[in-house]
Motif scaffolding. Structure first.
Motif, PDB file in Angstrom:
ATOM      1  N   ASN A   1       0.826  -1.210   0.000  1.00 53.51           N
ATOM      2  CA  ASN A   1       0.000   0.000   0.000  1.00 53.51           C
ATOM      3  C   ASN A   1       0.858   1.257   0.000  1.00 53.51           C
ATOM      4  N   ASN A   2       1.904   1.270   0.812  1.00 49.18           N
ATOM      5  CA  ASN A   2       2.771   2.444   0.892  1.00 49.18           C
ATOM      6  C   ASN A   2       3.695   2.554  -0.314  1.00 49.18           C
ATOM      7  N   LEU A   3       4.140   1.423  -0.818  1.00 49.54           N
ATOM      8  CA  LEU A   3       4.966   1.475  -2.029  1.00 49.54           C
ATOM      9  C   LEU A   3       4.203   2.094  -3.191  1.00 49.54           C
ATOM     10  N   LYS A   4       2.937   1.718  -3.338  1.00 44.92           N
ATOM     11  CA  LYS A   4       2.127   2.252  -4.436  1.00 44.92           C
ATOM     12  C   LYS A   4       1.889   3.752  -4.263  1.00 44.92           C
TER      13      LYS A   4
ATOM     14  N   ASP B   1       3.642   4.572 -10.258  1.00 42.15           N
ATOM     15  CA  ASP B   1       3.777   3.910 -11.550  1.00 42.15           C
ATOM     16  C   ASP B   1       4.451   2.541 -11.452  1.00 42.15           C
ATOM     17  N   ALA B   2       4.807   2.155 -10.246  1.00 43.70           N
ATOM     18  CA  ALA B   2       5.510   0.884 -10.056  1.00 43.70           C
ATOM     19  C   ALA B   2       4.568  -0.304 -10.261  1.00 43.70           C
ATOM     20  N   LYS B   3       5.131  -1.411 -10.715  1.00 43.09           N
ATOM     21  CA  LYS B   3       4.406  -2.682 -10.755  1.00 43.09           C
ATOM     22  C   LYS B   3       4.765  -3.426  -9.476  1.00 43.09           C
ATOM     23  N   ILE B   4       3.775  -3.664  -8.625  1.00 46.78           N
ATOM     24  CA  ILE B   4       4.029  -4.280  -7.325  1.00 46.78           C
ATOM     25  C   ILE B   4       3.316  -5.628  -7.261  1.00 46.78           C
TER      26      ILE B   4
END
Length: 353
Positions: free
Chosen positions: A22-25, A30-33
């Motif tokens: 959630n925090n990475l996004k 624009d990242a693919k997680i």
């Protein structure tokens, strides 16, 4: 940027670790997680807008060296820029190491330097925290990638409107109206040592009906029906009139849709409690005396109450280790002051109703 989060283990662990994705996004929109977990936990991740793909590591792959090697190679081909390994066991050590990621992040375990280039020291058990060490230690894994202070640290479950309507339809199917409280009871723990004695659990259900006249649902799966029946049989006859015994969801998303219409979840601490919190449903949970309270007493407030023997009789933990306590779990469950538990439960009902 491509990022992989690895969290094998149980549903509660998998849900809690979604705070990482959630925090990475949020910071890398624009990242693919991607998120790796066991097959039985996939449903808890469905509809999470912060996860692009769920990767399942099947049991048959884990148990076969050749299959595991092929799986590891398939992860390497995805060319992740970062892998965050929350699980940190041998299989995930190898997956992370051979991924080729620039950032290979996990907890510092002494030997972990062999596999990771970012080894994060956990906050030690015994440290006081309002949000729980399970949350704090997961957020620490984000430090190599997120330099700002993180304020979004509550796990969330994302239900669709259709799933909520399905839960409501299930209530209507059993002629349950929402003109009085509906309480879900987590009557059985995920392990024997996480299960509060069934005689006492039945008394708690009796007390609940006497004080609130609530409709009571049991959280169990078909394989647990015999144990659930034992608790039902012990309850008073007047209590049984309020228990809808045969209403249960056959799969996890159905359970979540049903839970979303409940006024609270009461019972054994575990995955169901974490799921209720993820849906903002009030919880009252009873911890096993051998479960680490500092780690898993998360998000405690007036609508999320837990009971742990360490809070009530801390002197016991000065004499015995949690491993010793686990061996005699039911002896130590008897140390919980039952009248005090009921007092706290009554205060909880006054707060949420």
């Amino acid at each position: 940027m491509k990022i992989l989060v690895i969290q094998q283990k149980r549903i509660g662990d998998v849900l809690t670790s979604t705070i990482i994705s959630n925090n990475l996004k949020k910071y890398y929109p624009d990242a693919k997680i991607d998120y790796m977990c066991y097959a039985n936990c996939v449903a808890i991740l469905e509809n999470n807008p912060n996860i692009n793909e769920v990767i399942v590591l099947e049991e048959k792959v884990r148990k076969n060296y050749l299959s595991l090697a092929k799986f590891i190679f398939s992860i390497k081909k995805r060319k992740y820029d970062a892998v965050i390994d929350v699980y940190s066991k041998l299989e995930s050590n190898l997956i992370t190491f051979f991924s080729g990621a620039k950032y290979r992040i996990s907890y510092d375990k002494g030997y972990s330097n062999l596999f990771y280039n970012h080894n994060i020291k956990r906050v030690e058990v015994g440290t006081k925290s309002d949000i729980g060490l399970a949350i704090i230690n997961r957020l620490l894994l984000l430090k190599p990638l997120i330099k700002e202070e993180i304020i979004d640290y509550k796990p969330k479950i994302f239900l669709t409107e259709a799933e909520k309507l399905q839960g409501l339809a299930l209530l209507k199917q059993f002629d349950i109206k929402k003109d009085k409280p509906i309480f879900m009871f987590g009557i059985l723990g995920s392990e024997w040592y996480k299960t509060y004695p069934i005689e006492k659990m039945a008394q708690i259900i009796d007390f609940t009906v006497a004080k609130t006249n609530a409709t009571i649902l049991f959280n169990y799966i078909p394989s647990q029906k015999e144990d659930a029946q034992k608790i039902y049989d012990i309850c008073k006859n007047e209590t049984k009139q309020n228990i809808v015994f045969d209403l249960y969801a056959k799969e996890l998303r159905g359970f979540l849709g049903l839970l979303s219409h409940c006024d609270a979840l009461i019972g054994n601490e575990g995955g169901a409690v974490n799921m209720a919190k993820g849906l903002n449903i009030p919880t009252f949970s009873i911890f096993s005396p051998s479960v680490d309270k500092e780690t898993w007493q998360i998000f405690e407030d007036e609508k999320n109450i837990s009971i742990h023997l360490k809070d009530l009789k801390p002197e016991i933990y000065k004499q015995f280790t949690e491993k010793e306590i686990k061996v005699e779990t039911f002896k130590y469950f008897e140390e919980y002051p039952f009248e005090l538990l009921l007092e706290k439960l009554q205060d909880f009902y006054k707060t949420i109703l």
